[in-house]
Motif scaffolding. Structure first.
Motif, PDB file in Angstrom:
ATOM      1  N   GLY A  83     -51.559 -16.886  35.118  1.00 12.94           N
ATOM      2  CA  GLY A  83     -52.297 -18.145  35.075  1.00 12.94           C
ATOM      3  C   GLY A  83     -51.486 -19.253  35.706  1.00 12.94           C
ATOM      4  N   GLY A  84     -51.948 -20.470  35.530  1.00 12.30           N
ATOM      5  CA  GLY A  84     -51.258 -21.637  36.062  1.00 12.30           C
ATOM      6  C   GLY A  84     -51.824 -22.077  37.394  1.00 12.30           C
ATOM      7  N   GLY A  85     -51.387 -23.257  37.819  1.00  9.57           N
ATOM      8  CA  GLY A  85     -51.907 -23.856  39.043  1.00  9.57           C
ATOM      9  C   GLY A  85     -51.651 -23.045  40.294  1.00  9.57           C
ATOM     10  N   VAL A  86     -50.475 -22.419  40.407  1.00  9.18           N
ATOM     11  CA  VAL A  86     -50.170 -21.621  41.593  1.00  9.18           C
ATOM     12  C   VAL A  86     -51.091 -20.400  41.658  1.00  9.18           C
ATOM     13  CG1 VAL A  86     -48.390 -20.254  42.771  1.00  9.18           C
ATOM     14  CG2 VAL A  86     -47.775 -22.427  41.716  1.00  9.18           C
ATOM     15  N   ALA A  87     -51.504 -19.904  40.503  1.00  6.24           N
ATOM     16  CA  ALA A  87     -52.377 -18.724  40.462  1.00  6.24           C
ATOM     17  C   ALA A  87     -53.763 -19.018  41.026  1.00  6.24           C
ATOM     18  CB  ALA A  87     -52.494 -18.192  39.039  1.00  6.24           C
ATOM     19  N   ARG A  88     -54.069 -20.294  41.259  1.00  8.47           N
ATOM     20  CA  ARG A  88     -55.334 -20.609  41.944  1.00  8.47           C
ATOM     21  C   ARG A  88     -55.339 -19.999  43.346  1.00  8.47           C
ATOM     22  NH1 ARG A  88     -55.312 -26.950  40.739  1.00  8.47           N
ATOM     23  NH2 ARG A  88     -55.583 -26.839  38.486  1.00  8.47           N
ATOM     24  N   SER A  89     -54.166 -19.715  43.857  1.00  6.90           N
ATOM     25  CA  SER A  89     -54.029 -19.097  45.183  1.00  6.90           C
ATOM     26  C   SER A  89     -53.809 -17.596  45.038  1.00  6.90           C
ATOM     27  CB  SER A  89     -52.863 -19.754  45.928  1.00  6.90           C
ATOM     28  OG  SER A  89     -53.102 -21.125  46.091  1.00  6.90           O
ATOM     29  N   TRP A  90     -54.485 -17.001  44.071  1.00  8.06           N
ATOM     30  CA  TRP A  90     -54.337 -15.573  43.807  1.00  8.06           C
ATOM     31  C   TRP A  90     -54.649 -14.739  45.040  1.00  8.06           C
ATOM     32  CZ3 TRP A  90     -51.507 -12.974  40.860  1.00  8.06           C
ATOM     33  CH2 TRP A  90     -51.759 -11.622  40.569  1.00  8.06           C
ATOM     34  N   ASP A  91     -55.578 -15.202  45.863  1.00  5.86           N
ATOM     35  CA  ASP A  91     -55.914 -14.473  47.089  1.00  5.86           C
ATOM     36  C   ASP A  91     -54.709 -14.316  48.007  1.00  5.86           C
ATOM     37  OD1 ASP A  91     -56.229 -17.383  47.403  1.00  5.86           O
ATOM     38  OD2 ASP A  91     -56.962 -16.950  49.427  1.00  5.86           O
ATOM     39  N   LEU A  92     -53.746 -15.223  47.928  1.00  8.06           N
ATOM     40  CA  LEU A  92     -52.541 -15.146  48.747  1.00  8.06           C
ATOM     41  C   LEU A  92     -51.416 -14.382  48.052  1.00  8.06           C
ATOM     42  CD1 LEU A  92     -52.574 -18.843  49.955  1.00  8.06           C
ATOM     43  CD2 LEU A  92     -53.232 -16.826  51.292  1.00  8.06           C
ATOM     44  N   LEU A  93     -51.388 -14.421  46.733  1.00 11.51           N
ATOM     45  CA  LEU A  93     -50.346 -13.736  45.965  1.00 11.51           C
ATOM     46  C   LEU A  93     -50.661 -12.258  45.741  1.00 11.51           C
ATOM     47  CD1 LEU A  93     -49.759 -16.437  43.209  1.00 11.51           C
ATOM     48  CD2 LEU A  93     -48.135 -15.775  44.995  1.00 11.51           C
ATOM     49  N   ALA A  94     -51.907 -11.950  45.438  1.00 10.95           N
ATOM     50  CA  ALA A  94     -52.300 -10.598  45.025  1.00 10.95           C
ATOM     51  C   ALA A  94     -51.907  -9.500  46.019  1.00 10.95           C
ATOM     52  CB  ALA A  94     -53.795 -10.544  44.731  1.00 10.95           C
ATOM     53  N   PRO A  95     -52.081  -9.687  47.329  1.00  8.50           N
ATOM     54  CA  PRO A  95     -51.701  -8.599  48.243  1.00  8.50           C
ATOM     55  C   PRO A  95     -50.210  -8.240  48.156  1.00  8.50           C
ATOM     56  CG  PRO A  95     -53.136 -10.151  49.371  1.00  8.50           C
ATOM     57  CD  PRO A  95     -52.767 -10.778  48.048  1.00  8.50           C
ATOM     58  N   ALA A  96     -49.349  -9.253  48.046  1.00  3.48           N
ATOM     59  CA  ALA A  96     -47.913  -8.979  47.950  1.00  3.48           C
ATOM     60  C   ALA A  96     -47.571  -8.342  46.614  1.00  3.48           C
ATOM     61  CB  ALA A  96     -47.111 -10.264  48.148  1.00  3.48           C
ATOM     62  N   VAL A  97     -48.226  -8.788  45.548  1.00  2.00           N
ATOM     63  CA  VAL A  97     -48.003  -8.187  44.228  1.00  2.00           C
ATOM     64  C   VAL A  97     -48.407  -6.718  44.267  1.00  2.00           C
ATOM     65  CG1 VAL A  97     -48.732  -8.205  41.807  1.00  2.00           C
ATOM     66  CG2 VAL A  97     -48.236 -10.361  42.959  1.00  2.00           C
ATOM     67  N   ALA A  98     -49.591  -6.439  44.778  1.00  2.00           N
ATOM     68  CA  ALA A  98     -50.089  -5.059  44.829  1.00  2.00           C
ATOM     69  C   ALA A  98     -49.197  -4.174  45.699  1.00  2.00           C
ATOM     70  CB  ALA A  98     -51.526  -5.040  45.354  1.00  2.00           C
ATOM     71  N   ALA A  99     -48.747  -4.689  46.834  1.00  2.00           N
ATOM     72  CA  ALA A  99     -47.900  -3.899  47.722  1.00  2.00           C
ATOM     73  C   ALA A  99     -46.561  -3.564  47.057  1.00  2.00           C
ATOM     74  CB  ALA A  99     -47.666  -4.645  49.036  1.00  2.00           C
ATOM     75  N   ALA A 100     -45.980  -4.545  46.372  1.00  2.00           N
ATOM     76  CA  ALA A 100     -44.690  -4.302  45.703  1.00  2.00           C
ATOM     77  C   ALA A 100     -44.847  -3.311  44.561  1.00  2.00           C
ATOM     78  CB  ALA A 100     -44.104  -5.620  45.199  1.00  2.00           C
ATOM     79  N   LEU A 101     -45.919  -3.413  43.799  1.00  2.00           N
ATOM     80  CA  LEU A 101     -46.149  -2.469  42.699  1.00  2.00           C
ATOM     81  C   LEU A 101     -46.405  -1.061  43.228  1.00  2.00           C
ATOM     82  CD1 LEU A 101     -48.347  -4.606  40.276  1.00  2.00           C
ATOM     83  CD2 LEU A 101     -45.918  -4.061  40.056  1.00  2.00           C
ATOM     84  N   ALA A 102     -47.099  -0.959  44.358  1.00  2.00           N
ATOM     85  CA  ALA A 102     -47.371   0.353  44.944  1.00  2.00           C
ATOM     86  C   ALA A 102     -46.093   0.971  45.520  1.00  2.00           C
ATOM     87  CB  ALA A 102     -48.427   0.234  46.040  1.00  2.00           C
ATOM     88  N   ALA A 103     -45.225   0.133  46.076  1.00  2.00           N
ATOM     89  CA  ALA A 103     -43.994   0.634  46.689  1.00  2.00           C
ATOM     90  C   ALA A 103     -42.991   1.128  45.660  1.00  2.00           C
ATOM     91  CB  ALA A 103     -43.352  -0.460  47.545  1.00  2.00           C
ATOM     92  N   GLU A 104     -43.023   0.561  44.477  1.00  2.00           N
ATOM     93  CA  GLU A 104     -42.054   0.934  43.453  1.00  2.00           C
ATOM     94  C   GLU A 104     -42.739   0.943  42.080  1.00  2.00           C
ATOM     95  OE1 GLU A 104     -37.514  -0.228  42.207  1.00  2.00           O
ATOM     96  OE2 GLU A 104     -38.594  -1.491  43.605  1.00  2.00           O
ATOM     97  N   PRO A 105     -43.554   1.954  41.814  1.00  2.00           N
ATOM     98  CA  PRO A 105     -44.280   1.999  40.541  1.00  2.00           C
ATOM     99  C   PRO A 105     -43.315   2.183  39.368  1.00  2.00           C
ATOM    100  CG  PRO A 105     -44.592   4.034  41.757  1.00  2.00           C
ATOM    101  CD  PRO A 105     -43.823   3.118  42.644  1.00  2.00           C
ATOM    102  N   PRO A 106     -43.757   1.827  38.182  1.00  2.00           N
ATOM    103  CA  PRO A 106     -42.879   1.973  37.014  1.00  2.00           C
ATOM    104  C   PRO A 106     -42.554   3.438  36.746  1.00  2.00           C
ATOM    105  CG  PRO A 106     -45.101   1.450  36.316  1.00  2.00           C
ATOM    106  CD  PRO A 106     -45.084   1.342  37.807  1.00  2.00           C
ATOM    107  N   VAL A 107     -41.392   3.649  36.152  1.00  2.00           N
ATOM    108  CA  VAL A 107     -40.926   5.000  35.869  1.00  2.00           C
ATOM    109  C   VAL A 107     -41.868   5.733  34.909  1.00  2.00           C
ATOM    110  CG1 VAL A 107     -39.406   4.399  33.939  1.00  2.00           C
ATOM    111  CG2 VAL A 107     -38.850   6.349  35.406  1.00  2.00           C
ATOM    112  N   SER A 108     -42.599   4.995  34.090  1.00  2.00           N
ATOM    113  CA  SER A 108     -43.530   5.619  33.145  1.00  2.00           C
ATOM    114  C   SER A 108     -44.681   6.303  33.861  1.00  2.00           C
ATOM    115  CB  SER A 108     -44.095   4.563  32.191  1.00  2.00           C
ATOM    116  OG  SER A 108     -44.951   3.672  32.894  1.00  2.00           O
ATOM    117  N   GLY A 109     -44.946   5.867  35.083  1.00  2.00           N
ATOM    118  CA  GLY A 109     -46.087   6.395  35.819  1.00  2.00           C
ATOM    119  C   GLY A 109     -47.397   5.726  35.441  1.00  2.00           C
ATOM    120  N   ALA A 110     -47.338   4.854  34.442  1.00  2.00           N
ATOM    121  CA  ALA A 110     -48.546   4.149  34.003  1.00  2.00           C
ATOM    122  C   ALA A 110     -48.974   3.132  35.059  1.00  2.00           C
ATOM    123  CB  ALA A 110     -48.294   3.434  32.681  1.00  2.00           C
TER     124      ALA A 110
END
Length: 179
Positions: free
Chosen positions: A114-141
């Motif tokens: 949340g928060g004011g910066v999250a209003r630009s989720w369209d700009l943040l989400a691709p980088a978040v998704a790419a980083a999570l895909a590149a290094e998923p958690p060890v749990s595999g969840a």
């Protein structure tokens, strides 16, 4: 996690807000490991320096020599400004790293941004998704990262709900009818 002037967080475990023994649980904005840029707290390399509005404005100014607010940087990124896009890519990477740290320590699988910066989720989400895909958690969840439906009001509404819950609990314990 709230992305505003700085970066804040809250940890909800078992449906209850967890503050920790010193009240600092969820203070994700001041975890180190995000470079060596000075933070407003006096230390270096905290998440706030890459994902908070102040840090993002500083990064844009360092790249371009121009100081803009985060909303203006977002507009510039959407208009194709590569420096503005890089600022949001770095911020998204920082958010993802913080999510992965949290997931690795607490096995968290849902994070709300949340928060004011999250209003630009369209700009943040691709980088978040790419980083999570590149290094998923060890749990595999699968880690779900979502923009708050409450937007910039999420923190205030969460605090008000917490106060209300405490007041109602106190009234019930005192034998008064619930508010």
């Amino acid at each position: 996690m709230t992305l505003g002037t700085g970066v804040g967080g809250a940890l909800v475990l078992g449906g209850s807000l967890f503050g920790g023994p010193h009240g600092a649980a969820g203070e994700i904005g001041h975890v180190p490991g995000f470079g060596d840029t000075p933070c407003t707290c006096g230390q270096r390399g905290h998440l706030e320096t890459v994902a908070g509005a102040r840090g993002m404005a500083d990064r844009y100014a360092a790249r371009t020599g121009r100081r803009l607010g985060t909303h203006q940087i977002a507009d510039a990124a959407r208009a194709g400004d590569p420096d503005a896009q890089a600022v949001f890519t770095t911020a998204g990477w920082g958010v993802a790293r913080a999510v992965l740290l949290t997931a690795g320590i607490l096995d968290v699988t849902t994070v709300v941004i949340g928060g004011g910066v999250a209003r630009s989720w369209d700009l943040l989400a691709p980088a978040v998704a790419a980083a999570l895909a590149a290094e998923p958690p060890v749990s595999g969840a699968t880690i779900r990262v979502e923009q708050s439906a409450l937007g910039p009001d999420a923190v205030a509404l969460g605090a008000a709900a917490q106060v209300r819950r405490l007041v109602v609990r106190g009234a019930v314990e005192a034998g008064l009818s619930a508010l």
